[in-house]
Every structure is written in C-alpha cells, then in structure tokens.
Design a protein around this motif. Sequence first.
Motif, short mmCIF file in Angstrom:
data_model
loop_
_atom_site.label_atom_id
_atom_site.label_comp_id
_atom_site.label_asym_id
_atom_site.label_seq_id
_atom_site.Cartn_x
_atom_site.Cartn_y
_atom_site.Cartn_z
N LEU A 1 -18.40 -30.45 -11.16
CA LEU A 1 -19.75 -30.27 -11.43
C LEU A 1 -20.24 -29.35 -10.28
N PHE A 2 -21.19 -28.59 -10.55
CA PHE A 2 -22.14 -27.63 -9.67
C PHE A 2 -23.50 -27.81 -10.32
N GLY A 3 -24.49 -27.61 -9.12
CA GLY A 3 -25.94 -27.63 -9.69
C GLY A 3 -26.43 -26.18 -8.88
N GLU B 1 -25.50 -40.47 -3.28
CA GLU B 1 -26.08 -39.24 -3.46
C GLU B 1 -25.79 -38.67 -5.07
N VAL B 2 -24.50 -38.85 -5.42
CA VAL B 2 -24.45 -38.42 -6.92
C VAL B 2 -25.37 -39.22 -7.91
N LYS B 3 -25.24 -40.56 -7.60
CA LYS B 3 -26.20 -41.46 -8.55
C LYS B 3 -27.55 -40.78 -8.51
N GLU B 4 -28.11 -40.51 -6.99
CA GLU B 4 -29.57 -40.18 -7.01
C GLU B 4 -29.79 -38.75 -7.77
N GLN C 1 -27.47 -35.85 -15.63
CA GLN C 1 -28.98 -35.81 -15.66
C GLN C 1 -29.54 -34.92 -14.38
N ASN C 2 -30.41 -34.08 -14.64
CA ASN C 2 -31.13 -33.52 -13.61
C ASN C 2 -32.26 -34.61 -13.09
N ILE C 3 -31.80 -35.42 -12.35
CA ILE C 3 -32.84 -36.63 -12.10
C ILE C 3 -33.98 -36.07 -10.81
N GLU C 4 -33.36 -34.95 -10.03
CA GLU C 4 -34.45 -34.21 -9.01
C GLU C 4 -34.66 -32.79 -9.45
N PRO C 5 -35.38 -32.69 -10.57
CA PRO C 5 -35.76 -31.32 -11.21
C PRO C 5 -36.44 -30.38 -9.88
N GLU C 6 -37.00 -31.06 -9.00
CA GLU C 6 -37.69 -30.39 -7.92
C GLU C 6 -36.83 -29.54 -7.09
#
Length: 140
Positions: free
Chosen positions: A20-22, A54-57, A99-104
Amino acid sequence: MPPAPEVGVAVFILKDNKVLFGRRRSLSIGAHTYLLPGGHLEFGESFEECAAREVKEETGLDIKDIELLTATNNLLSDSVHMVAIYMRAHLLDPNQTPQNIEPEKCEGWEWYDLKNFPEPMFGPLREMLLGGFNPFPSDS
C-alpha cells in the motif's frame, strides 16, 4: 545547535504480493511523492503501537503481525535529519479497503506491485527498494 533527529515509523502493509502506497500532499517531508502509511513516533510508544496507530489514522485499516524490518538514517537537508523505522504488517481482515481519512495530507491509497512501484517515490524509500530491499517474507 541543530535540531534533534525526527523518528518516523513507516509500514509495508502486504496484500497479495502488493504494498500500500499513498501520494502525499504538501508536507514538509516527502511532499508530492509516494510513501508508505506511517508517521512520527510519539513519546513512550513502541514501534508496533506507532505502526498500528498511524495506519488506522491514515487509512482506517486494522493490521496484525506487525514486525520490525529495518531502519534508515536520512539527512534530508541542513535542517532535517530523519530516522525511519520500517515495519511489516498484514491486514487483520483481508477484505478491508483503505480509506483516505486525511485528504489534506494524502491524495489516496492504492496497492502496487514492487516490481512496478509508483513514481515519484520518496527518495530514501526509492533508494532502498532499488537497492534490492524486499519487505516480503523470504518464504513468499
């Protein structure tokens, strides 16, 4: 006096021979590059606790079998010294979707084969992968 090194924990989440990468948005470290989920180690926290938190957040995912893989010592600029702790984990439930929980902070999360990882990759991580580092267990 120069600032103290920062300690970050990054997690290789493995699923079906993919990782998984973002792509990060404008952060001070790794802006506009692909990174693993992770973040700063908090006072008193174990590497495993930091990885799970961190993964959960960031992704909403629950992980298991969290283990230490390696660490790198990165002098990124005259004022940024980062020690990166790399962990490996698997999904608690293989049917979870990130999920993209922190889109900012992140454009989104996707699964990639390491033979075709996304670019631009965060420099120290890219060097490590191009150098032959393999986060998968040797029996896979």
